[in-house]
Design an enzyme around this catalytic site. Structure first.
Site, PDB file in Angstrom:
ATOM      1  N   ASP A 115       0.827  -1.215   0.000  1.00  0.00           N
ATOM      2  CA  ASP A 115       0.000   0.000   0.000  1.00  0.00           C
ATOM      3  C   ASP A 115       0.861   1.264   0.000  1.00  0.00           C
ATOM      4  OD1 ASP A 115       0.634   0.158   2.700  1.00  0.00           O
ATOM      5  OD2 ASP A 115      -1.377   0.896   3.248  1.00  0.00           O
ATOM      6  N   ASN A 149       0.116   7.438   5.078  1.00  0.00           N
ATOM      7  CA  ASN A 149       1.318   6.735   4.613  1.00  0.00           C
ATOM      8  C   ASN A 149       1.933   7.445   3.413  1.00  0.00           C
ATOM      9  OD1 ASN A 149       1.601   4.568   6.409  1.00  0.00           O
ATOM     10  ND2 ASN A 149      -0.187   3.577   5.491  1.00  0.00           N
ATOM     11  N   CYS A 171       1.357   5.408  13.841  1.00  0.00           N
ATOM     12  CA  CYS A 171       0.793   4.217  13.197  1.00  0.00           C
ATOM     13  C   CYS A 171       0.143   3.373  14.289  1.00  0.00           C
ATOM     14  CB  CYS A 171       1.911   3.414  12.525  1.00  0.00           C
ATOM     15  SG  CYS A 171       1.296   1.907  11.747  1.00  0.00           S
ATOM     16  N   HIS A 172      -1.068   2.881  14.023  1.00  0.00           N
ATOM     17  CA  HIS A 172      -1.736   2.114  15.087  1.00  0.00           C
ATOM     18  C   HIS A 172      -1.305   0.645  15.124  1.00  0.00           C
ATOM     19  CE1 HIS A 172      -5.201   2.276  11.916  1.00  0.00           C
ATOM     20  NE2 HIS A 172      -4.341   1.346  11.595  1.00  0.00           N
ATOM     21  N   HIS A 200       6.066  -0.349   9.983  1.00  0.00           N
ATOM     22  CA  HIS A 200       5.677  -1.572   9.289  1.00  0.00           C
ATOM     23  C   HIS A 200       6.770  -2.634   9.324  1.00  0.00           C
ATOM     24  CE1 HIS A 200       2.318   0.598   6.795  1.00  0.00           C
ATOM     25  NE2 HIS A 200       2.050   0.519   8.083  1.00  0.00           N
ATOM     26  N   ASP A 257       1.701  -4.408  11.307  1.00  0.00           N
ATOM     27  CA  ASP A 257       1.733  -4.695   9.871  1.00  0.00           C
ATOM     28  C   ASP A 257       3.069  -5.252   9.385  1.00  0.00           C
ATOM     29  OD1 ASP A 257      -0.873  -4.195   9.143  1.00  0.00           O
ATOM     30  OD2 ASP A 257      -0.565  -2.029   9.079  1.00  0.00           O
TER      31      ASP A 257
HETATM   32  P1  NAD Z   1      -9.297   8.021   2.195  1.00  0.00           P
HETATM   33  O1  NAD Z   1      -9.097   8.136   0.733  1.00  0.00           O
HETATM   34  O2  NAD Z   1     -10.558   7.436   2.723  1.00  0.00           O
HETATM   35  O3  NAD Z   1      -9.184   9.482   2.850  1.00  0.00           O
HETATM   36  C1  NAD Z   1      -8.254  10.409   2.468  1.00  0.00           C
HETATM   37  C2  NAD Z   1      -8.891  11.783   2.493  1.00  0.00           C
HETATM   38  O4  NAD Z   1      -7.885  12.695   2.014  1.00  0.00           O
HETATM   39  C3  NAD Z   1     -10.103  11.932   1.561  1.00  0.00           C
HETATM   40  O5  NAD Z   1     -11.181  12.489   2.268  1.00  0.00           O
HETATM   41  C4  NAD Z   1      -9.607  12.856   0.466  1.00  0.00           C
HETATM   42  O6  NAD Z   1     -10.599  13.694  -0.081  1.00  0.00           O
HETATM   43  C5  NAD Z   1      -8.549  13.657   1.214  1.00  0.00           C
HETATM   44  N1  NAD Z   1      -7.577  14.335   0.354  1.00  0.00           N
HETATM   45  C6  NAD Z   1      -7.042  13.921  -0.804  1.00  0.00           C
HETATM   46  N2  NAD Z   1      -6.172  14.836  -1.272  1.00  0.00           N
HETATM   47  C7  NAD Z   1      -6.181  15.869  -0.381  1.00  0.00           C
HETATM   48  C8  NAD Z   1      -5.494  17.111  -0.317  1.00  0.00           C
HETATM   49  N3  NAD Z   1      -4.635  17.470  -1.254  1.00  0.00           N
HETATM   50  N4  NAD Z   1      -5.733  17.917   0.729  1.00  0.00           N
HETATM   51  C9  NAD Z   1      -6.621  17.562   1.688  1.00  0.00           C
HETATM   52  N5  NAD Z   1      -7.298  16.391   1.683  1.00  0.00           N
HETATM   53  C10 NAD Z   1      -7.079  15.558   0.650  1.00  0.00           C
HETATM   54  O7  NAD Z   1      -8.028   7.272   2.766  1.00  0.00           O
HETATM   55  P2  NAD Z   1      -7.905   6.423   4.125  1.00  0.00           P
HETATM   56  O8  NAD Z   1      -8.219   5.004   3.845  1.00  0.00           O
HETATM   57  O9  NAD Z   1      -8.615   7.102   5.222  1.00  0.00           O
HETATM   58  O10 NAD Z   1      -6.329   6.497   4.361  1.00  0.00           O
HETATM   59  C11 NAD Z   1      -5.704   7.732   4.628  1.00  0.00           C
HETATM   60  C12 NAD Z   1      -4.215   7.533   4.797  1.00  0.00           C
HETATM   61  O11 NAD Z   1      -3.941   6.863   6.037  1.00  0.00           O
HETATM   62  C13 NAD Z   1      -3.568   6.655   3.725  1.00  0.00           C
HETATM   63  O12 NAD Z   1      -2.305   7.188   3.399  1.00  0.00           O
HETATM   64  C14 NAD Z   1      -3.420   5.318   4.402  1.00  0.00           C
HETATM   65  O13 NAD Z   1      -2.392   4.539   3.824  1.00  0.00           O
HETATM   66  C15 NAD Z   1      -3.063   5.771   5.776  1.00  0.00           C
HETATM   67  N6  NAD Z   1      -3.218   4.802   6.861  1.00  0.00           N
HETATM   68  C16 NAD Z   1      -2.406   4.975   7.933  1.00  0.00           C
HETATM   69  C17 NAD Z   1      -2.522   4.138   9.034  1.00  0.00           C
HETATM   70  C18 NAD Z   1      -1.674   4.416  10.245  1.00  0.00           C
HETATM   71  O14 NAD Z   1      -1.842   3.730  11.261  1.00  0.00           O
HETATM   72  N7  NAD Z   1      -0.786   5.391  10.218  1.00  0.00           N
HETATM   73  C19 NAD Z   1      -3.463   3.107   9.007  1.00  0.00           C
HETATM   74  C20 NAD Z   1      -4.295   2.959   7.899  1.00  0.00           C
HETATM   75  C21 NAD Z   1      -4.170   3.826   6.827  1.00  0.00           C
END
Ligand code: NAD
Length: 448
Positions: A115, A149, A171-172, A200, A257
């Site tokens: 991912d 990410n 990261c959770h 990860h 992960d």
């Molecule tokens: P998602 O697509 O549901 O949500 C992302 C949001 O970002 C959307 O609402 C979109 O409109 C918005 N967006 C896009 N471009 C933008 C911009 N330029 N400015 C402002 N907003 C913008 O995605 P998701 O499934 O919620 O995942 C979000 C991120 O979190 C991903 O990068 C994913 O890999 C990551 N993630 C991190 C963890 C962690 O523990 N750190 C866990 C799961 C997912």
């Protein structure tokens, strides 16, 4: 204590609900201003409306704002949380389909069937960089909490380029340690542990419960209870045969992960073909086929809860802490409540020996009004360190180098690092197919 929090990507399918709930359940942040920012107006309005209703129902006073203008959102910010995903999951899937056609599989693939695919990261790097530029100008004293990410590559790159900005990646995945403790028969109260590594790729090197060393129980559980447990457990769930096999090989247990689909299902040797995967109870494709609809369901739930005036939002989404760290971390800093929280910060203090000092590591940090201070960890076992350097650090370095220089040849080198690449022609053809997608014009122009 009232602070100003800016949420970039406030409509996130994964984080929106947790953020809203945790915020509304933290009375210490009463009176704070929270600015929701997203480029998708529908998602933005749903998250904002839900939060407004939630705050009213639980009786917390928050000053809520929403905007599609990022610079406006950053005005006066004390904390900036970034959960935005620019390219979207559909592009990830379209790229994966092309990768499959070129001989790639999920399972130990590096930045391809992952991912953190390079065609997603490209847009993330550009977003991260532009947020930093804005923060330098508008709110240089604010903390930057990176949740989107790629956390490892993001904090590494930003830590090098913007060392004066206070930043942390969250990261959770570390929460997997509670799952492990639970199957061993222990609750999270009284549990202490160390899970050093890079995002990860984090490994439980020791764990105690009220002072009792519980690591020896991992092998005991495997010998006596795993057969029964694995009969009904989901494939690729992080507590499967592969994780215990890795523990036996290396003497530390993979958490979160590290060996699950969310982190690319490392390593490839459990995934070389369907029979091998079946033997190890691994099914990353099936996991992703569950995950994407789960995200759609989250978005539908947010909309339902935000606009259904017949129901109480707290009935639809019970007031319970999510376990995510962002709001807890903000409370610790804003209200000087010292806590040890897992964060990703540059390895400047050699917190994980053997990982270069200019790479972000995932470690325990002491968080308080003084900021986010890294805590020294014990060494990772040598073989794990070797794999961390080869399979996490080296690809990140190669990708960042490609990104910074715009050199397409280096992007091809990244693809050549993947265990499923058999020839230069395969790498070249795959890269060209990705770059030929009509919506990758910006990437095509960047990589020459
Ligand atoms: P998602 O697509 O549901 O949500 C992302 C949001 O970002 C959307 O609402 C979109 O409109 C918005 N967006 C896009 N471009 C933008 C911009 N330029 N400015 C402002 N907003 C913008 O995605 P998701 O499934 O919620 O995942 C979000 C991120 O979190 C991903 O990068 C994913 O890999 C990551 N993630 C991190 C963890 C962690 O523990 N750190 C866990 C799961 C997912």
């Amino acid at each position: 204590m009232s602070v100003k929090i800016s949420l970039i990507g406030a409509g996130s399918a994964v984080f929106s609900l947790s953020l809203i709930r945790d915020l509304c359940l933290t009375p210490n942040l009463q009176g704070s201003t929270v600015t929701f920012m997203d480029i998708n107006e529908q998602r933005l309005d749903a998250a904002y409306t839900l939060c407004k209703r939630y705050a009213e129902e639980v009786g917390i006073t928050l000053n809520l704002e929403k905007t599609t203008d990022r610079r406006q959102a950053l005005q006066g910010a004390d904390f900036v949380i970034n959960t935005a995903l620019v390219a979207g999951h559909h592009r990830l899937r379209e790229g994966w389909q092309i990768a499959r056609e070129h001989g790639y599989r999920i399972g130990g693939s590096l930045h391809i069937m992952h991912d953190e695919a390079f065609w997603i990261n490209f847009y993330q790097y550009s977003l991260f960089d532009s947020i930093m530029q804005d923060m330098q100008e508008i709110c240089p004293e604010a903390y930057f909490l990176l949740v989107a990410n790629p956390v490892l590559a993001g904090i590494t790159a930003l830590g090098r380029k913007y060392p004066h900005i206070k930043m942390v990646g969250l990261c959770h995945g570390f929460g997997g340690v509670y799952h492990l403790a639970q199957i061993l028969g222990f609750d999270r109260e009284g549990l202490t542990f160390e899970i050093p590594g890079v995002n990860h790729f984090v490994w439980l090197t020791h764990a105690y419960h009220n002072g009792r060393d519980i690591m020896p129980l991992i092998n005991e559980w495997r010998a006596t209870q795993s057969t029964e447990y694995w009969k009904t457990s989901q494939a690729s769930n992080g507590m499967g045969p592969a994780a215990f096999d890795l523990y036996e090989r290396f003497g530390a247990f993979p958490i979160g992960d590290t060996c699950t689909p969310g982190g690319g299902s490392w390593p490839h040797w459990y995934h070389t073909d369907a029979d091998t995967e079946a033997r190890w109870q691994e099914d990353p494709e099936g996991w992703w086929n569950w995950y994407f609809p789960y995200l759609d369901k989250n978005i539908a739930q947010i909309h339902e809860a935000a606009y259904n005036r017949e129901a109480r939002v707290t009935d639809l989404i019970p007031p319970k802490f999510s376990g995510e760290l962002f709001i807890t971390m903000i409370e610790s800093i804003a209200c000087d409540i010292p806590r040890v929280l897992i964060g990703n910060i540059p390895n400047t203090g050699d917190f994980v020996p053997g990982i270069p000092r200019n790479i972000a590591v995932e470690i325990p940090t002491l968080v308080s009004k003084r900021g986010i201070q890294g805590i020294q960890t014990h060494k990772l076992p040598e073989p794990i360190l070797a794999y961390a350097l080869r399979d996490r650090v080296a690809p990140v370095e190669m990708e960042l180098l490609a990104y910074e220089t715009g050199d397409k040849k280096l992007l091809r080198q990244l693809i050549l690092m993947d265990p499923y690449t058999r020839s230069e022609q395969q790498a070249e053809a795959f890269l060209d197919a990705i770059l030929a997608l009509p919506y990758h014009e910006e990437m095509r122009t960047h990589y020459r």
